[in-house]
Scaffold this active site. Structure first.
Site, PDB file in Angstrom:
ATOM      1  N   CYS A  69       3.009   1.142  -8.285  1.00 19.19           N
ATOM      2  CA  CYS A  69       3.625  -0.027  -7.818  1.00 19.19           C
ATOM      3  C   CYS A  69       4.650  -0.572  -8.885  1.00 19.19           C
ATOM      4  O   CYS A  69       4.508  -0.794 -10.132  1.00 19.19           O
ATOM      5  CB  CYS A  69       2.816  -1.029  -7.303  1.00 19.19           C
ATOM      6  SG  CYS A  69       1.866  -0.806  -5.823  1.00 19.19           S
ATOM      7  N   CYS A  94       0.909  -1.017  -0.069  1.00 18.86           N
ATOM      8  CA  CYS A  94       0.072  -0.037   0.205  1.00 18.86           C
ATOM      9  C   CYS A  94       1.020   1.219   0.012  1.00 18.86           C
ATOM     10  O   CYS A  94       2.078   1.036  -0.225  1.00 18.86           O
ATOM     11  CB  CYS A  94      -0.961  -0.030   1.042  1.00 18.86           C
ATOM     12  SG  CYS A  94      -0.396   0.156   2.806  1.00 18.86           S
ATOM     13  N   CYS A 137      -4.340  -0.978  -1.884  1.00 14.81           N
ATOM     14  CA  CYS A 137      -4.789   0.580  -1.891  1.00 14.81           C
ATOM     15  C   CYS A 137      -5.635   0.800  -3.086  1.00 14.81           C
ATOM     16  O   CYS A 137      -6.062  -0.233  -3.838  1.00 14.81           O
ATOM     17  CB  CYS A 137      -3.370   1.407  -1.922  1.00 14.81           C
ATOM     18  SG  CYS A 137      -2.241   0.927  -3.197  1.00 14.81           S
TER      19      CYS A 137
END
Length: 158
Positions: free
Chosen positions: A102, A19, A94
């Site tokens: 990411c 996250c 998230c």
């Protein structure tokens, strides 16, 4: 002939929960997976911009008998650089837009996205924010329960 079944326990697969700050959602998910399905998976958590461990997440998990109070937040990039693990699963927890930032991990066989609200954005009194964090914990545990049911047990006839 015995009709009992034998459970074959595979080598634990590494899972990384990601996250933004690694302060609540990914910490809750990793701790929950390790507690619920630790015979099959070893979970870690990391963040894009590591922050401070969320005390509401610590408190909600403590109520379930899980202690993350000594956990440290860590950068997803540091986890990748350490090259200690190849992750079978990288699971972002998230929002969709946050998850787009990411990195792609070499060796990851499956990348999943489970969107959950950020407890850092919960408003109200401490009791109201804790109640929302407990609800989040239950949502995450329900998702992990389904993940475990799908991926954990391989039963073979004896």
């Amino acid at each position: 002939m015995c009709s009992a079944s034998v459970k074959i326990r595979p080598v634990k697969k590494n899972v990384l929960f990601i996250c933004v700050q690694n302060s609540a959602r990914s910490q809750i998910a990793a701790a929950s997976l390790n507690e619920m399905c630790g015979d099959y998976f070893e979970a870690q958590s990391a963040g894009l911009e590591p922050g401070v461990l969320n005390p509401l997440a610590v408190e909600a998990l403590h109520e379930r008998g899980i202690d993350i109070s000594r956990n440290k937040t860590q950068s997803v990039f540091d986890v990748w650089r350490s090259a200690k693990h190849i992750f079978a699963y990288a699971i972002t927890v998230c929002s969709e837009s946050e998850a787009e930032g990411c990195p792609i991990f070499p060796g990851v066989t499956t990348r999943l996205h489970w969107s959950f609200p950020d407890p850092a954005k919960f408003t109200g009194t401490h009791a109201e924010k804790l109640a929302k964090t407990r609800e989040l914990l239950e949502e995450i545990r329900a998702k992990i329960d389904g993940f475990c049911e799908e991926h954990c047990e391989l039963e073979l006839p004896a």
